[in-house]
Enzyme design. Sequence first.
Site, PDB file in Angstrom:
ATOM      1  N   CYS A  60       0.823  -1.214   0.000  1.00 28.29           N
ATOM      2  CA  CYS A  60       0.000   0.000   0.000  1.00 28.29           C
ATOM      3  C   CYS A  60       0.856   1.261   0.000  1.00 28.29           C
ATOM      4  O   CYS A  60       0.387   2.338  -0.369  1.00 28.29           O
ATOM      5  CB  CYS A  60      -0.947   0.003   1.200  1.00 28.29           C
ATOM      6  N   ASP A  86       6.835   0.458  10.997  1.00 31.72           N
ATOM      7  CA  ASP A  86       5.824  -0.519  10.589  1.00 31.72           C
ATOM      8  C   ASP A  86       6.540  -1.710   9.957  1.00 31.72           C
ATOM      9  O   ASP A  86       7.147  -1.591   8.899  1.00 31.72           O
ATOM     10  CB  ASP A  86       4.873   0.134   9.582  1.00 31.72           C
ATOM     11  N   TYR A  87       6.460  -2.863  10.602  1.00 28.94           N
ATOM     12  CA  TYR A  87       7.224  -4.031  10.165  1.00 28.94           C
ATOM     13  C   TYR A  87       6.428  -4.987   9.286  1.00 28.94           C
ATOM     14  O   TYR A  87       6.915  -6.061   8.954  1.00 28.94           O
ATOM     15  CB  TYR A  87       7.785  -4.783  11.374  1.00 28.94           C
ATOM     16  N   GLU A  88       5.216  -4.606   8.898  1.00 27.35           N
ATOM     17  CA  GLU A  88       4.469  -5.474   7.986  1.00 27.35           C
ATOM     18  C   GLU A  88       5.217  -5.630   6.659  1.00 27.35           C
ATOM     19  O   GLU A  88       5.076  -6.631   5.974  1.00 27.35           O
ATOM     20  CB  GLU A  88       3.072  -4.899   7.749  1.00 27.35           C
ATOM     21  N   GLN A  96       6.171  -8.855   3.608  1.00 26.13           N
ATOM     22  CA  GLN A  96       5.848  -8.634   2.202  1.00 26.13           C
ATOM     23  C   GLN A  96       7.083  -8.805   1.317  1.00 26.13           C
ATOM     24  O   GLN A  96       7.005  -9.384   0.229  1.00 26.13           O
ATOM     25  CB  GLN A  96       5.242  -7.238   2.043  1.00 26.13           C
ATOM     26  N   LYS A  98      -3.767 -12.049   4.568  1.00 27.69           N
ATOM     27  CA  LYS A  98      -2.836 -11.788   5.673  1.00 27.69           C
ATOM     28  C   LYS A  98      -3.059 -10.399   6.275  1.00 27.69           C
ATOM     29  O   LYS A  98      -3.113 -10.235   7.497  1.00 27.69           O
ATOM     30  CB  LYS A  98      -1.397 -11.927   5.188  1.00 27.69           C
TER      31      LYS A  98
END
Length: 426
Positions: free
Chosen positions: A73, A133-135, A139, A211
């Site tokens: 995103c 932000d470790y998302e 990814q 996820k």
Amino acid sequence: MPEVTFALEIFGTITMHKNGTKDISKFFIAGINYRKTDAEMRGRFALSPDQYETLLKQAPEFGVQETFVVSTCNRTEIYGFADEPMQLEQLLCSQTEGSMEEFKARAYVKKGKAAIDHLFHVGGGLDSQILGDYEIVGQIKQAAKTAKQQQRIHAFTERLVNCMLQASKAIKNNTRLSDGTVSVSFAAVQFIREHVKQIRNKKIVLLGTGKFGRNTCKNLVDYLGTKNITLINRTEEKAAALAEELGLFSAPIEALSEKIAEADIILVATNSAEPTILKQQLAGTQRKLVIDLSIPNNVEASAAELPNVTLVNVDELSKLKDETLARREAEVPKAKEIITEHTAEFMDWYQMRKHVPVLKAVKTKLKEIHTSPLYITLQPHHTACSKADEKIQKVINCMASKMKEQNQRGCYYIEAINEFIATGTE
């Protein structure tokens, strides 16, 4: 002199091997992110799983050797080896709605060490739209895994991604950059908490239980203290399984319009190329807060014109600031130190890997020298191969150490031969 003859043979072999060595100056990253583009523009360069698979298959046609793409995103970035970064840009844009002209007008390009540093900063959470932000780590890992399955990742890129993952883990474990819970999905929870009263009485619909949707769902349950949540997914079984796990409700995709009409809050975490919620589905109903977490946007933009709808996307959510983010900013210098350490380790590995073909070539030639009639004639104490192998390995080890310390290669070829011939195998 025999040394000269042997040296010329080694130089020929070395030249052949050097031509196959990865040239780090041909490693590029080209991308766009939240800094110069809004969510709508980023959506034009987002890749679906099918588009990504096609891109990987077509990479050789664009002259791209190794490659993977991070499409989230916040960003779309393509990494890989090519003669020019334009080849990577053309490959990416061949699969996107956005044009090459639109991409180049907003893109950043980095090469060699700068491209490596960029990947480490992205993976470390330092370049995220919400700091820390470790998302993004998961990814990148998935993007690389998919590329490897298509044989588009080899030793260099695989090692690079693994080193980045180690650095990211070290940042998470040794700094407070990840303290608190701040991510796009959690920012959505914060927004709801600040703008909606009596949450427990509100009906919430979450569309998309992949996820990202799963993480969003857990944040809703953990931080809003409500289970009045209905999950909908194109694959009904996924939504039903998550609903059962968390004690929520689920509904089939066919009931989407009905559930939208009933809902007070709607969150969309799908990855469709087209809007999954249309303006007409929201019109004429009670007041609604609609949060679109998707890139490209999966709620029709014109829905924001409805008087009963408040539409929020990821760019608006990322503007939220609080004390947690302030504490994270103080940890940035520590995170950068960790990145510097791990990138240095990777570069050491790369430098030594460049020398491996040369060292192997020299070792092979020294073994040939040991068995050549001329060498046997010059060495009255010529001995068995086992002892010669030990001597050769010592010469190679010494050569490797000098190449690593001084980063000079040419003079060591002759030096290795001279050392072997001069000392013999006694």
